[in-house]
Scaffold this motif. Structure first.
Motif, short mmCIF file in Angstrom:
data_model
loop_
_atom_site.label_atom_id
_atom_site.label_comp_id
_atom_site.label_asym_id
_atom_site.label_seq_id
_atom_site.Cartn_x
_atom_site.Cartn_y
_atom_site.Cartn_z
N SER A 162 -6.13 0.99 -5.73
CA SER A 162 -5.14 0.07 -5.16
C SER A 162 -5.41 -0.24 -3.69
CB SER A 162 -3.73 0.63 -5.37
OG SER A 162 -3.66 1.97 -4.94
N ALA A 163 -5.89 0.76 -2.92
CA ALA A 163 -6.13 0.54 -1.50
C ALA A 163 -7.25 -0.49 -1.29
CB ALA A 163 -6.51 1.85 -0.82
N TYR A 164 -8.33 -0.37 -2.09
CA TYR A 164 -9.45 -1.30 -1.94
C TYR A 164 -9.02 -2.70 -2.38
CZ TYR A 164 -11.61 3.27 -1.91
OH TYR A 164 -11.91 4.57 -1.63
N GLU A 189 -2.84 -6.23 -11.85
CA GLU A 189 -1.49 -5.80 -11.48
C GLU A 189 -1.16 -6.14 -10.03
OE1 GLU A 189 -1.36 -1.68 -12.49
OE2 GLU A 189 -1.10 -2.14 -14.62
N ALA A 190 -2.19 -6.18 -9.17
CA ALA A 190 -1.95 -6.51 -7.76
C ALA A 190 -1.68 -8.00 -7.59
CB ALA A 190 -3.16 -6.10 -6.93
N GLY A 191 -1.68 -8.75 -8.69
CA GLY A 191 -1.37 -10.16 -8.63
C GLY A 191 -2.60 -11.02 -8.35
N ARG A 219 -7.57 -3.50 -14.54
CA ARG A 219 -6.12 -3.51 -14.75
C ARG A 219 -5.39 -3.52 -13.41
NH1 ARG A 219 -6.97 0.20 -19.24
NH2 ARG A 219 -6.44 1.97 -17.92
N GLN A 220 -5.85 -2.69 -12.47
CA GLN A 220 -5.18 -2.63 -11.17
C GLN A 220 -5.37 -3.93 -10.40
OE1 GLN A 220 -6.67 0.98 -9.35
NE2 GLN A 220 -5.27 2.28 -10.52
N VAL A 237 -3.98 6.93 -0.35
CA VAL A 237 -4.03 5.48 -0.50
C VAL A 237 -4.07 4.78 0.87
CG1 VAL A 237 -2.82 3.47 -1.42
CG2 VAL A 237 -2.91 5.57 -2.75
N ASN A 289 5.31 -3.29 -9.08
CA ASN A 289 4.81 -3.11 -10.42
C ASN A 289 5.82 -2.31 -11.24
OD1 ASN A 289 2.86 -1.13 -12.24
ND2 ASN A 289 2.38 -3.30 -12.27
N LYS A 349 -7.18 -8.36 -1.30
CA LYS A 349 -6.07 -9.31 -1.34
C LYS A 349 -5.78 -9.85 0.07
CE LYS A 349 -1.56 -9.76 -3.54
NZ LYS A 349 -0.41 -9.06 -4.11
N ASP A 350 -5.80 -8.95 1.07
CA ASP A 350 -5.54 -9.35 2.45
C ASP A 350 -6.57 -10.39 2.93
OD1 ASP A 350 -3.51 -7.56 2.45
OD2 ASP A 350 -4.47 -6.07 3.75
N ASN A 410 5.03 -7.41 -13.09
CA ASN A 410 5.62 -7.13 -11.78
C ASN A 410 7.06 -7.58 -11.69
OD1 ASN A 410 3.30 -5.98 -10.82
ND2 ASN A 410 2.52 -7.89 -9.97
N ILE A 463 0.82 -1.19 0.00
CA ILE A 463 0.00 0.00 0.00
C ILE A 463 0.87 1.25 0.00
CG2 ILE A 463 -1.34 1.34 1.68
CD1 ILE A 463 -2.93 -0.30 -0.23
N ILE A 476 -9.99 0.53 -15.47
CA ILE A 476 -8.89 0.89 -14.57
C ILE A 476 -8.89 -0.08 -13.38
CG2 ILE A 476 -7.93 2.71 -13.10
CD1 ILE A 476 -9.23 4.75 -14.90
N LYS A 490 -7.52 5.29 2.50
CA LYS A 490 -8.57 4.46 1.92
C LYS A 490 -8.39 3.01 2.34
CE LYS A 490 -9.64 7.17 -2.18
NZ LYS A 490 -9.13 7.46 -3.53
N TYR A 491 -7.14 2.60 2.60
CA TYR A 491 -6.89 1.22 2.98
C TYR A 491 -7.31 0.97 4.42
CZ TYR A 491 -4.19 -2.98 4.09
OH TYR A 491 -3.80 -4.23 4.50
N ASP A 500 5.96 -7.59 -4.35
CA ASP A 500 5.74 -7.46 -5.79
C ASP A 500 5.78 -6.00 -6.18
OD1 ASP A 500 5.56 -10.03 -6.48
OD2 ASP A 500 3.37 -10.13 -6.58
N GLN A 522 -6.07 -3.95 -2.28
CA GLN A 522 -5.18 -4.54 -1.26
C GLN A 522 -6.01 -5.15 -0.13
OE1 GLN A 522 -1.77 -4.87 -1.60
NE2 GLN A 522 -2.02 -6.23 0.16
N ARG A 523 -7.08 -4.46 0.26
CA ARG A 523 -7.96 -5.02 1.31
C ARG A 523 -8.54 -6.35 0.87
NH1 ARG A 523 -9.52 -1.44 5.57
NH2 ARG A 523 -11.17 -2.83 6.24
#
Lengths: 287, 387
Positions: free
Chosen positions: B204-206, B237-239, B233-234, A253, A139, B211-212, A130, A7, B230, A256-257, A137, B208-209
């Protein structure tokens, strides 16, 4: 924990995207003191130039990005010569009104010329995917943005703080008449500075397309963010703009996380608090 | 002076007489976004109007048809309301139609009710718009009907845990609530839920949540626009694996799918229209549409536009051009025909669409990413709101 590292990296990369786009604005708005709402429209010009050159004409990525910068510089220079220069001495309100008008014209022109659809950009293989560094990872494209941002920051700071061109600009902004009476062509100087700011907008726009997407509403969508970055950083300070972009990217970021319910507002609250305590911005000169 | 008055009065009288004649045009007020975030759909809807006129002509039951287009400029309820008022009072339209964003429809529906002008809704996917407005009919879809179908699909596939991601506005909250209720009732576990503001562009933040939480699948609703590519794609990209996504068809809308490209491959969605839908009606429509707008992908908005105009022509013909709003509504409730999306009808009790919901997977065909149908549920009604 690993999620948090990811993040943080995401936030830093987003901060660099913002800096790439706001760097030019910190020259035209911050340094020259011209309330340039049309900045993101010039970024859009760059974005479309790159996207069309890559998508329709098959140009290589880097050449397209460089041409995007040149096209935006040319567009900016034409606008400056025909419209903006008349308003350097005018009030901020008049400057805002004119440049906002330019934004709406740009939106309509983009809709007419390329259509309202979302535009994608293809990046070369070496920027896709990546990079695996142990458990993290990274990017590749985000890494590329960070490197480009750093190069841009260093060269801009050198240009403005350590060259005659930079010294002349700073002098002209501080006291236009005195600078002119020293035999410096202030008119030409301003045109050059404006073209430089526009070129940066174009490059920033082109590089941001992959992350942020591109459509005719681009100039409005990112205007608020860019203005916050430049004013929180402090008018006239590139380092301040850079710091603010990083701060904005990371807080946005991470906020938001951690707190998705209110995450979107954290950044505005931070900007408000910062500007209340330090109206001149992080590294701005007091007015 | 008196002579002039007489002339004016005579002219006015003549005007009234001719207006009363049967040749007054049939006016349809068409409210859509032609600028702003919905502009692509607006342009596509325009092309579909052309397709319809080409096939069915510009007059019905002896009345010339006039479509008066107004630009609502995106989700802007105050603008939509003002324009609708002008269309009703100034232009005296016989129908109001179009409508994309739910907030706009919520602002226009009360006017349609008080003026007794039938309102035919192309999109606006929130359940519950119609209940208080007896002159409104929906031809699009609701996010709740799709969410309900997807919940059933996920549990049938043996998926044990799902994370939900929606945009924070009415149709998104509707979809989220319905999915969670139905999926839990079917024995599934919700691994977590997150909502993104409507204008967020960096996800990306959402992601990641998500993904966690490591769920088996991710339920996604985002309104069709430039944002879903978008997100996709993200996400990749986050795997994360795009095959984990089960979403409402907006996220792989034909208009934005090319921009998502390979990041959309294997995404599963439920929707009412698919460009590759295999039927004679769809082939005919797709060909006619391509002839008029070759650059524009055929997607759900033009198809529903076409259906709305067809329904209007049917009810005008049935009344021989002499319209009565209550009779029009009775006839609209009996609407039933084969659309390019498949068989559709209107539920007489709720005035909402009844249609087949298709499950699609994004695949590559001739180098293009497209939605391909692999299953369907027939005659799906709007289940209402779960909130």
């Amino acid at each position: 924990m690993l999620g948090f590292v990811n993040i943080l990296l995401g936030g830093i990369a987003y901060g660099f995207v913002l800096f790439l786009m706001a760097g030019g604005l910190s020259i035209t708005l911050g340094l020259m003191g011209f309330a340039n709402m049309a900045h993101a429209a010039l970024a859009m010009v760059g974005g479309y130039t790159a996207a069309l050159l890559i998508g329709k004409a098959g140009w290589p990525f880097l050449a397209a990005v460089a041409t995007a910068g040149a096209t935006a510089a040319l567009t900016g220079a034409i606008l400056e010569r025909t419209l903006f220069r008349r308003l350097y001495q005018a009030s901020e309100l008049e400057q805002v009104l004119l440049t906002i008008g330019v934004v709406y014209v740009a939106i309509a022109a983009a809709t007419f010329l390329v259509g309202p659809e979302q535009m994608a950009i293809a990046v070369p293989a070496w920027l896709d995917g990546n990079l695996h560094l142990g458990p993290v990872d990274l990017n590749r494209y985000r890494l590329f943005l960070i490197v480009s941002g750093l190069v841009l920051l260093v060269s801009l700071v050198r240009l403005i703080d350590h060259t005659t061109f930079g010294a002349k600009i700073r002098a002209a902004v501080f006291n236009r008449r005195m600078t002119a009476s020293c035999g410096i062509d202030v008119d030409k100087l301003y045109a050059l500075a404006f073209a430089l700011g526009s070129a940066l907008a174009g490059i920033g726009g082109a590089l941001s397309v992959k992350l942020l997407g591109l459509d005719p509403n681009f100039p409005i969508k990112f205007l608020t963010e860019l203005l916050i970055v430049v004013s929180v950083g402090g008018l006239g300070s590139l380092r301040g703009t850079f710091l603010a972009a990083m701060l904005f990217g990371i807080i946005d970021v991470v906020g938001k996380y951690l707190l998705p319910e209110i995450g979107a507002f954290i950044i505005y609250a931070t900007a408000l608090a910062l500007l209340t305590v330090r109206p001149q911005g992080l590294i701005g000169r007091p007015r | 002076m008196i002579a002039r008055f007489v002339i004016v009065a005579a002219a006015m009288l003549a005007a009234t007489v001719s207006a009363r004649a049967e040749d007054r045009p049939l006016k349809i007020g068409w409210l859509m976004s032609y600028t702003g975030p919905g502009a692509a759909a607006g342009a596509a809807s325009d092309a579909a109007i052309e397709v319809f006129f080409q096939k069915c002509g510009k007059s019905v039951a002896g009345r010339k048809v006039e479509i008066i287009k107004r630009d609502t400029t995106g989700p802007a309820p105050d603008v939509a309301r003002r324009l609708a008022q002008e269309l009703i009072v100034g232009e005296k339209v016989d129908f109001l139609a179009g409508m994309d964003f739910t907030p706009n429809t919520m602002a226009v529906a009360p006017l349609s009710t008080s003026a007794k002008v039938p309102l035919l809704i192309v999109n606006s996917a929130t359940s519950g718009i119609l209940t208080k407005h007896p002159y409104a009919v929906r031809f699009g879809f609701t996010t709740t009907e799709m969410a309900q179908q997807l919940a059933a699909y996920a549990s049938k596939q043996g998926v044990k845990s799902v994370y939900t991601f929606v945009q924070e506005f009415e149709p998104g909250l509707d979809a989220e609530a319905m999915f969670i209720r139905e999926y839990k009732a079917a024995g599934g576990t919700i691994a977590g839920s997150v909502r993104a503001p409507l204008k967020a562009t960096d996800f990306s933040a959402y992601i990641q949540r998500i993904k966690d939480a490591n769920p088996e699948a991710v339920f996604v609703f985002m309104t069709a626009s430039e944002l879903p590519p978008i997100f996709l794609r993200q996400f990749k990209e986050a795997g994360l694996d795009p095959a984990k996504i089960i979403g409402i068809g907006d996220i792989t809308d034909e208009a934005s799918l090319p921009s998502a490209g390979d990041a959309a491959l294997d995404v599963v969605t439920a929707f009412h229209y698919t460009q590759t839908h295999d039927s004679a009606a769809n082939k005919e429509f797709t060909q006619a549409f391509k002839a008029i707008a070759p650059e524009r992908p055929v997607s759900f908005v033009p198809v529903v536009t076409y259906d709305v105009l067809r329904a209007i022509y049917q009810v005008v013909e049935a009344q021989k051009g002499d319209l009565n709003p209550d009779r029009t509504m009775e006839l609209l409730k009996q609407t039933k025909f084969e659309s390019p999306r498949g068989p559709i009808s209107i539920d007489p009790a709720t005035r909402d669409i009844v249609q087949t919901v298709y499950f699609r997977k994004v695949e590559k065909r001739d180098g293009q990413v497209v939605n391909v149908e692999f299953a369907s549920t027939a005659d799906v009604k709007d289940p209402g709101s779960a909130r």
